[in-house]
Write a protein that holds these residues in place. Structure first.
Motif: not given
Length: 414
Positions: A46-47, A101-102, A147-148, A303-304
């Protein structure tokens, strides 16, 4: 899931207004509605990137990482505002995605609800990540994900306006020199600085660099340092260096004011870079100065990538491979460029600057940035932030002095 974890989930759903936290560059739109596959080599991700459809480079990267791990990816893309509640409800039903991914301020809410695994449990390697960025995903001494990418705030400036006012941008190093520059700009018949002070998280997000740049702490809203930051903004409005419209400005409307070409400075984020290139005038970027000089800490957006708790712990090994693939040096460079993010690792940051020298001030700003929920604030942050933006609104509108507004905010936040 244990009964105590379910109780934490119920409490977390009530706290999930934290999803109102803004400051990232995520666009809105609709995503797919696939549900989690049951076995068969299917893993769910989920992103918050519904702007990227199945033909996008992002979706293709997810599939590539799935192929490398030997599994099929079933992706669901949500609006940021929906993602936390969807995740909490899915976890309550023991149906959380394998990879989530939030937005980084939400990590502490999900962690305290018992939804996420720690990096000690899932074996994610975060050793190359800048510590200040990793801190946004830490709670209670534990790390939940990686983190992205990150975005943050800095000052855009209009070179022509500053030149006409006789201002050398290199002289802007602290609050005093910035205010002096604004005075010269106004005297030259142009407009000074625009920002967002709206009564939402966006207002707090934009005030934080000045608050932190004064040396203030979120646990002491009414400190003398915090008062000096709010007095700075209040004085700018009184002297006409900033427009009264900032009280209602979002980051978008604030940018539109700057894009008119009349303003010397605008506080805004990396997500405006594409718009800046289209503005039709030469611009530059400098990190927001701290009160006495140096770069102020601005809040991190971005996001992380996390691994939610699964009923079958055997799934974590494959999920860890998926996250490692998504956050590898090669893939981070492409992904963060597409998202207008600064990478969370020095190696990729250097690659980004080598490819586009204009990213250097943004890398500097990100290195000085910090998470809104850092310092173990966790789910306390939304309440503190709400009182902060109320104080900003009250002071800028002239209802209360900065001192009185922040004293009331501190009392309400405790």
């Amino acid at each position: 899931m244990h009964r105590s974890s379910r109780r934490r989930l119920v409490a977390a759903i009530a706290l999930s207004t934290v999803t109102a936290v803004a400051g990232t560059a995520c666009s809105s739109g609709s995503g797919t509605t696939d549900t989690k596959g049951a076995g068969g080599g299917a893993y769910t991700i989920w992103d918050p990137y519904p702007q990227f459809d199945k033909t996008s480079a992002w979706a293709k990267l997810l599939d590539e990482c799935g192929s490398k791990a030997g599994v099929k990816i079933k992706r669901t893309a949500f609006d940021t505002s929906d993602l936390t509640n969807k995740t909490l409800l899915a976890a309550q039903q023991d149906n959380a995605p394998d990879v989530l991914i939030v937005d980084n301020p939400v990590v502490s809410t999900l962690a305290e609800a018992g939804v996420l695994t720690t990096t000690d449990d899932n074996k994610l390697d975060t050793s190359e990540v800048d510590p200040n960025l990793l801190a946004a995903g830490q709670s209670g001494g534990k790390t939940y994900g990686t983190p992205i990418g990150a975005n943050t705030l800095a000052l855009y400036y209009n070179k022509a306006v500053l030149k006409a006012a006789g201002v050398d941008v290199a002289s802007v190093k602290d609050w005093q020199s910035l205010t002096s520059a604004l005075e010269k700009v106004k005297s030259a018949g142009k407009k000074g600085i625009t920002f967002s002070a709206i009564g939402t998280e966006e207002g707090s997000f934009q005030f934080l660099p000045w608050f932190w740049g004064s040396g203030a702490k979120l646990t002491e809203l009414d400190s003398a340092q915090g008062e000096s930051a709010l007095a700075l903004w209040t004085d700018w409005l009184k002297k006409g260096y900033a427009p009264n419209s900032v009280i209602n400005n979002t980051q978008t409307t604030s940018w539109q004011e700057f894009a008119s070409g009349d303003y010397a400075f605008a506080e805004n984020g990396t997500w405006q870079l594409a718009n800046a290139d289209k503005a039709g005038f030469d611009y530059g970027v400098l990190p927001i100065p701290a009160s006495a000089g140096g770069n102020a800490s601005a809040p991190t957006g971005g996001e992380f990538v996390t691994l939610p708790v699964q009923g079958d712990p055997g799934r974590y090994t494959t999920s860890q491979k998926l996250v490692t693939c998504l956050t590898s040096t090669e893939n981070l460079n492409a992904t963060d460029t597409a998202l207008s993010y600064v990478a969370p690792t020095a190696d990729v940051q250097n690659k980004q600057v080598a490819a586009k020298a204009g990213l250097k001030p943004w890398v500097d700003a990100v290195k000085a940035a910090k998470g809104r929920t850092s310092e173990d604030l966790g789910t306390k942050y939304p309440k503190i932030s709400e009182q902060m933006w109320k104080a900003v609104q009250s002071a800028l509108s002239g209802v209360e002095s900065p001192k009185d507004a922040l004293a009331k905010a501190q009392s309400a936040a405790q």
